[in-house]
Write a protein that holds these residues in place. Structure first.
Motif, mmCIF file in Angstrom:
data_model
loop_
_atom_site.group_PDB
_atom_site.id
_atom_site.type_symbol
_atom_site.label_atom_id
_atom_site.label_comp_id
_atom_site.label_asym_id
_atom_site.label_seq_id
_atom_site.Cartn_x
_atom_site.Cartn_y
_atom_site.Cartn_z
ATOM 1 N N THR A 122 -3.298 10.977 -3.429
ATOM 2 C CA THR A 122 -4.428 10.071 -3.266
ATOM 3 C C THR A 122 -3.970 8.898 -2.406
ATOM 4 O O THR A 122 -2.772 8.688 -2.208
ATOM 5 N N PHE A 125 -4.307 4.173 -6.398
ATOM 6 C CA PHE A 125 -4.279 4.503 -7.824
ATOM 7 C C PHE A 125 -5.536 4.073 -8.565
ATOM 8 O O PHE A 125 -5.708 4.399 -9.739
ATOM 9 N N SER A 146 1.236 9.500 -5.075
ATOM 10 C CA SER A 146 0.330 8.525 -4.464
ATOM 11 C C SER A 146 0.864 8.111 -3.097
ATOM 12 O O SER A 146 1.976 7.594 -2.987
ATOM 13 N N HIS A 148 0.212 5.562 -1.028
ATOM 14 C CA HIS A 148 -0.513 4.296 -1.112
ATOM 15 C C HIS A 148 -0.733 3.717 0.279
ATOM 16 O O HIS A 148 0.208 3.394 1.001
ATOM 17 N N ILE A 177 5.411 7.533 -5.930
ATOM 18 C CA ILE A 177 4.562 6.712 -5.071
ATOM 19 C C ILE A 177 5.310 6.464 -3.763
ATOM 20 O O ILE A 177 6.492 6.120 -3.778
#
Length: 456
Positions: A122, A125, A146, A148, A177
């Motif tokens: 993604t 979060f 993630s 980010h 992440i």
């Protein structure tokens, strides 16, 4: 609707992003490559295209509408992620939460039997629809990573907002992440959201595009004009203008008006600046038909109250903007293509202004109505790099600078390349254009570590 039928429909909606930028619904169940399923594919900008250039990753992607549909079967749309991560059995929505969790379990278990997925990703979060998909994926031994995309944590206000958001949610439920820079990494650690071994600085994939991974097939900006002005639209709720009560008190920000039932304090002249800027751009479009004036926005901005204010401004002006062939609102065009085709760029806190600096464009920062002399500007993300920007404090100077830049087609001032490099590294992590190799390595290692743990 039967759960297996939902899984079949989702399988059809999942597409593979090929190296040439095209999508395909025809692909094998499994692959010798590590298969990445990227959720919310429209949010990745150029990142998804750069990642698909990897020789070791198979990139599948899915738009967010599917997750939204599944979540909304039982849950209301106004529920925040923190409502779920901190849910109690006594909560009114507890049963709906459990039903939603069970729905995702059934759908994803069948889906992952139809197509083998090693990890899901993604861009953030904070989205509730992603939460259920990713937490169930972890249960099914599919790693959640993630990627980010929020790189601009240059302002202490933004840092505090993100840290407090993470603290409210609790802790990261995924495997790893990947962030753009050290400031992002520090925010995650300050919030105790993730352990240090689960977070990696990878740089910004889209910045590889400027080098050897240039994309020739994206939604490119086209124009028959030789002169182009681009405004990266900023809403009235921008963090440049508004802060929550915590930051207002912490930094003693004054000259504000309270909004959202006293939760946010906003600079009292934000609407004046907004109106003056957009009115002047409209007037310049009328007076300079040889210049394209582009308002670059995001699709999510176009559903907000701020956008409604902008639309009212356009409709109430004395200028029929729809009749102006050189005034365009763009939300889908590729950002780097647009920057490349522009003579001058305008914006506030957007990281696209930093990208424009790196692409050797003149960047104008409109600080009308004394914004430069306020506490708000003291917390502005680019304040330590003001020497790289062209700061404008009044509308008349704004028009002159823009027209001069369009006419000359070159920068009016010299930029210190060491300073530019410093800004790039602080915002985007690395300037070696090798982010793809770092992301690839981290993704593959994360997936392999899970496999090793399962085999023990």
């Amino acid at each position: 609707m039967p759960r297996f039928l939902i899984s079949l429909i989702v399988r059809v909606l999942i597409k593979e992003r090929l190296k040439n930028g095209k999508n395909s619904i025809f692909y094998t169940k499994s692959s010798v490559k590590t298969t990445v399923l990227m959720l919310d594919s429209s949010r990745y900008r150029g990142d998804i295209d750069i990642l698909s250039k990897s020789d070791n990753l198979r990139v599948l992607h899915l738009r967010q509408g599917v997750q939204n549909f599944l979540v909304n079967v039982f849950l209301k749309s106004d529920i925040e992620l923190s409502d779920i991560t901190n849910i109690q059995r006594s909560s009114k929505i507890y049963n709906q939460h459990i039903k939603t969790l069970m729905l995702f379990r059934k759908v994803l278990k069948k889906l992952y039997s139809l197509v083998s997925v090693d990890c899901v990703t993604t861009v953030h979060f904070k989205y509730l629809p992603d939460y259920y998909w990713t937490i169930v994926s972890e249960e099914l031994s599919v790693s959640y990573i993630s990627l980010h995309r929020e790189c601009n944590i240059m302002s202490p206000v933004t840092h505090n907002l993100i840290v407090r958001m993470m603290e409210k949610i609790g802790e990261f439920h995924g495997s790893h992440i990947i962030v753009h820079n050290e400031k992002c990494r520090r925010a995650f650690l300050d919030a105790n959201f993730v352990s240090a071994e689960k977070i990696t600085i990878g740089g910004a994939l889209r910045m590889d595009e400027i080098g050897g991974n240039k994309l020739d097939y994206v939604n490119r900006f086209t124009t028959d004009k030789k002169k182009v002005f681009t405004l990266f639209y900023f809403p009235l709720s921008s963090s440049t203008f508004c802060s929550d009560k915590y930051n207002i008190e912490k930094y003693n920000i004054n000259n504000i008006l309270w909004e959202r039932k006293g939760k946010y304090g906003c600079w009292r002249f934000k609407k004046d600046l907004f109106v003056a800027l957009h009115t002047k751009i409209l007037e310049m479009a009328v007076e300079n038909p040889d210049i394209d004036f582009i308002i670059k926005t995001k699709s999510e901005f176009m559903t907000t109250n701020s956008w409604k204010f902008y639309e009212r401004l356009l409709s109430h002006s004395n200028i029929d903007f729809k009749m102006l062939s050189n005034y365009r609102i763009e939300d889908k065009v590729d950002t780097h293509s647009l920057i490349s085709g522009s003579n001058v760029v305008c914006g506030l806190q957007s990281s696209s202004t930093a990208e424009s600096i790196f692409m050797n464009k003149k960047v104008v920062i409109p600080l009308f109505y004394g914004l430069r002399n306020t506490k708000h500007y003291d917390l502005f993300p680019w304040i330590n790099y003001e020497d790289l920007y062209c700061v404008i404090e009044d509308v008349q100077s704004f028009e002159k600078k823009v027209l001069t830049a369009c006419e000359n087609g070159t920068l009016e001032y010299k930029i210190n390349h060491n300073r530019k490099k410093q800004l790039f590294k602080e915002c985007f992590g690395f300037d070696d254009r090798k982010s793809l190799s770092r992301y690839e390595k981290t993704i593959i290692n994360t997936v392999q570590n899970r496999r090793n743990n399962l085999e023990r």
